[in-house]
Design a protein around this motif. Structure first.
Motif, PDB file in Angstrom:
ATOM      1  N   ARG A 161       0.835  -1.206   0.000  1.00 11.55           N
ATOM      2  CA  ARG A 161       0.000   0.000   0.000  1.00 11.55           C
ATOM      3  C   ARG A 161       0.869   1.255   0.000  1.00 11.55           C
ATOM      4  N   GLN A 162       1.926   1.261   0.812  1.00 13.64           N
ATOM      5  CA  GLN A 162       2.815   2.417   0.863  1.00 13.64           C
ATOM      6  C   GLN A 162       3.578   2.589  -0.439  1.00 13.64           C
ATOM      7  N   ALA A 163       4.009   1.474  -1.029  1.00 15.06           N
ATOM      8  CA  ALA A 163       4.858   1.544  -2.215  1.00 15.06           C
ATOM      9  C   ALA A 163       4.078   1.883  -3.479  1.00 15.06           C
ATOM     10  N   LYS A 164       2.815   1.474  -3.555  1.00 17.02           N
ATOM     11  CA  LYS A 164       2.096   1.567  -4.816  1.00 17.02           C
ATOM     12  C   LYS A 164       0.968   2.595  -4.845  1.00 17.02           C
ATOM     13  N   LYS A 165       0.580   3.145  -3.692  1.00 17.92           N
ATOM     14  CA  LYS A 165      -0.581   4.031  -3.704  1.00 17.92           C
ATOM     15  C   LYS A 165      -0.251   5.385  -4.328  1.00 17.92           C
ATOM     16  N   THR A 166       1.010   5.719  -4.451  1.00 17.59           N
ATOM     17  CA  THR A 166       1.422   6.952  -5.112  1.00 17.59           C
ATOM     18  C   THR A 166       2.754   6.693  -5.791  1.00 17.59           C
ATOM     19  N   SER A 167       3.265   7.651  -6.528  1.00 18.60           N
ATOM     20  CA  SER A 167       4.529   7.430  -7.217  1.00 18.60           C
ATOM     21  C   SER A 167       5.652   7.237  -6.201  1.00 18.60           C
ATOM     22  N   ALA A 168       6.644   6.440  -6.580  1.00 15.55           N
ATOM     23  CA  ALA A 168       7.764   6.167  -5.678  1.00 15.55           C
ATOM     24  C   ALA A 168       8.504   7.450  -5.322  1.00 15.55           C
ATOM     25  N   ALA A 169       8.526   8.416  -6.241  1.00 13.84           N
ATOM     26  CA  ALA A 169       9.213   9.683  -5.979  1.00 13.84           C
ATOM     27  C   ALA A 169       8.524  10.457  -4.858  1.00 13.84           C
ATOM     28  N   ILE A 170       7.184  10.422  -4.825  1.00 16.38           N
ATOM     29  CA  ILE A 170       6.452  11.094  -3.750  1.00 16.38           C
ATOM     30  C   ILE A 170       6.642  10.341  -2.444  1.00 16.38           C
ATOM     31  N   TRP A 171       6.601   9.010  -2.517  1.00 16.01           N
ATOM     32  CA  TRP A 171       6.850   8.215  -1.312  1.00 16.01           C
ATOM     33  C   TRP A 171       8.208   8.571  -0.719  1.00 16.01           C
ATOM     34  N   LYS A 172       9.233   8.722  -1.585  1.00 21.75           N
ATOM     35  CA  LYS A 172      10.571   9.002  -1.075  1.00 21.75           C
ATOM     36  C   LYS A 172      10.639  10.380  -0.435  1.00 21.75           C
ATOM     37  N   PHE A 173       9.957  11.362  -1.012  1.00 19.41           N
ATOM     38  CA  PHE A 173       9.932  12.690  -0.400  1.00 19.41           C
ATOM     39  C   PHE A 173       9.327  12.595   1.001  1.00 19.41           C
ATOM     40  N   CYS A 174       8.187  11.929   1.108  1.00 15.76           N
ATOM     41  CA  CYS A 174       7.518  11.797   2.404  1.00 15.76           C
ATOM     42  C   CYS A 174       8.393  11.032   3.390  1.00 15.76           C
ATOM     43  N   ASP A 193      18.100  26.703   0.476  1.00 15.69           N
ATOM     44  CA  ASP A 193      18.664  25.454   0.995  1.00 15.69           C
ATOM     45  C   ASP A 193      17.598  24.503   1.517  1.00 15.69           C
ATOM     46  N   GLU A 194      16.390  24.660   1.025  1.00 15.41           N
ATOM     47  CA  GLU A 194      15.292  23.752   1.350  1.00 15.41           C
ATOM     48  C   GLU A 194      14.512  23.463   0.074  1.00 15.41           C
ATOM     49  N   ILE A 195      13.910  22.291   0.026  1.00 13.55           N
ATOM     50  CA  ILE A 195      13.107  21.925  -1.143  1.00 13.55           C
ATOM     51  C   ILE A 195      11.696  21.605  -0.670  1.00 13.55           C
ATOM     52  N   THR A 196      10.748  22.376  -1.157  1.00 21.35           N
ATOM     53  CA  THR A 196       9.354  22.142  -0.797  1.00 21.35           C
ATOM     54  C   THR A 196       8.799  20.999  -1.635  1.00 21.35           C
ATOM     55  N   LEU A 197       7.655  20.503  -1.220  1.00 20.10           N
ATOM     56  CA  LEU A 197       7.009  19.431  -1.977  1.00 20.10           C
ATOM     57  C   LEU A 197       6.666  19.903  -3.388  1.00 20.10           C
ATOM     58  N   GLU A 198       6.262  21.162  -3.509  1.00 25.00           N
ATOM     59  CA  GLU A 198       5.941  21.711  -4.826  1.00 25.00           C
ATOM     60  C   GLU A 198       7.187  21.788  -5.705  1.00 25.00           C
ATOM     61  N   GLU A 199       8.311  22.227  -5.128  1.00 28.97           N
ATOM     62  CA  GLU A 199       9.562  22.292  -5.888  1.00 28.97           C
ATOM     63  C   GLU A 199      10.000  20.894  -6.323  1.00 28.97           C
ATOM     64  N   TRP A 200       9.815  19.929  -5.439  1.00 34.83           N
ATOM     65  CA  TRP A 200      10.197  18.539  -5.720  1.00 34.83           C
ATOM     66  C   TRP A 200       9.400  17.973  -6.896  1.00 34.83           C
ATOM     67  N   THR A 201       8.085  18.129  -6.841  1.00 35.13           N
ATOM     68  CA  THR A 201       7.245  17.571  -7.902  1.00 35.13           C
ATOM     69  C   THR A 201       7.481  18.289  -9.230  1.00 35.13           C
ATOM     70  N   THR A 202       7.681  19.604  -9.169  1.00 40.69           N
ATOM     71  CA  THR A 202       7.947  20.363 -10.391  1.00 40.69           C
ATOM     72  C   THR A 202       9.255  19.917 -11.025  1.00 40.69           C
ATOM     73  N   CYS A 203      10.273  19.751 -10.192  1.00 42.59           N
ATOM     74  CA  CYS A 203      11.597  19.373 -10.671  1.00 42.59           C
ATOM     75  C   CYS A 203      11.595  17.981 -11.305  1.00 42.59           C
ATOM     76  N   LEU A 204      10.759  17.096 -10.779  1.00 47.10           N
ATOM     77  CA  LEU A 204      10.698  15.729 -11.292  1.00 47.10           C
ATOM     78  C   LEU A 204       9.609  15.547 -12.346  1.00 47.10           C
ATOM     79  N   VAL A 234      -1.038  15.812  -3.888  1.00 43.03           N
ATOM     80  CA  VAL A 234       0.200  15.217  -3.391  1.00 43.03           C
ATOM     81  C   VAL A 234       0.305  15.332  -1.876  1.00 43.03           C
ATOM     82  N   GLU A 235      -0.060  16.498  -1.321  1.00 44.85           N
ATOM     83  CA  GLU A 235       0.055  16.695   0.122  1.00 44.85           C
ATOM     84  C   GLU A 235      -0.830  15.706   0.868  1.00 44.85           C
TER      85      GLU A 235
END
Length: 264
Positions: A173-186, A228-239, A246-247
């Motif tokens: 459930r943790q691995a597949k309910k969202t993209s792995a990139a979002i899981w890793k950010f969280c 020197d910080e990356i927000t969730l929005e910056e992360w998703t935009t960059c990827l 996402v939140e």
């Protein structure tokens, strides 16, 4: 992803589960196995006192061990040695020196900070982990490599999530309910504020830097406002990820982890 890189990713995924967990939570926290080993070793008679409670309950950080002073009071000292019997535990330091384990790094730094005669070079008092794996020649990150890096990084996140799910350390459930990139950010966001601090990004850097020279330039590129910080929005935009809901997904993943802990 070629076979050699996949093998290396598989190896790094194992390191993440076994080694990075303590770096994520506390870079100076010893594992339960190390703690038990030190407690057994230090339950002997030291300094003329029979230890019945001191070193049995005294917790020392990695690279340190419990000893008794002349009054039988326990204290943490630089470890005399480290259990350097795992060939997969090698690390590379910021001075481009390969060491057999993180324990050895902290032991050396401890001795040099205390200016002990065992310190081979006083500059080692500032030595720290640069990346996992033995030191190697890392090629420069070219513009082309950097442009392709987001795709490689997302594939790496997927491989890590698949490995941990197969190994039972991450639920389906943790691995597949969202993209792995979002899981890793969280997963990296220990403060759960939807912002990755430099400290929270460090485990990602140390696990990839040894074979991906673009990791630091990529993270710098993601930091749009250079704070020197990356927000969730910056992360998703960059990827290049759709950021809708996402939140909420991060919150759901956190709730899943809490539920899993309660059922253990």
């Amino acid at each position: 992803m070629n076979g050699l890189l996949f093998i290396y990713v598989y190896f790094i995924a194992g390191l993440q589960a076994d080694l990075l967990s303590k770096t994520l939570l506390d870079p100076y926290k010893i594992t339960d196995e190390e703690s038990r080993s030190l407690k057994e070793e230090n339950s002997e008679v030291r300094g003329g006192f029979e230890d019945q409670s001191g070193c049995i309950t005294k917790e020392c950080s990695i690279g340190h061990e419990c000893r008794l002073d002349d009054f039988g009071k326990p204290f943490c000292a630089c470890a005399e040695s480290c259990p350097n019997d795992d060939p997969n535990a090698f690390i590379c330091t910021n001075q481009n020196i390969s060491l057999p384990s993180e324990c050895e790094l902290h032991r050396i730094r401890c001795m040099c900070k205390k200016r002990m005669p065992q310190c081979a070079d006083q500059s080692f008092s500032h030595i720290h982990l640069d990346y996992y794996g033995p030191c190697r020649q890392v090629q420069e990150c070219s513009e082309e490599d950097l442009s392709q890096f987001p795709k490689r990084l997302k594939e790496w996140f997927e491989d890590v999530a698949d490995f941990l799910e197969t190994d039972g350390r991450l639920t389906y459930r943790q691995a597949k309910k969202t993209s792995a990139a979002i899981w890793k950010f969280c997963d990296l966001d220990l403060s759960k504020d939807r912002i990755l601090s430099h400290r929270e990004m460090r485990p990602l850097i140390t696990s990839l830097k040894g074979f991906e020279s673009c990791i630091k330039p990529f993270l710098h590129q993601c930091d749009d406002d250079s704070d020197d910080e990356i927000t969730l929005e910056e992360w998703t935009t960059c990827l290049g990820i759709d950021s809708d809901n996402v939140e909420d997904l991060c919150g759901q993943l956190s709730a899943d982890e809490d539920t899993a802990q309660e059922t253990k």
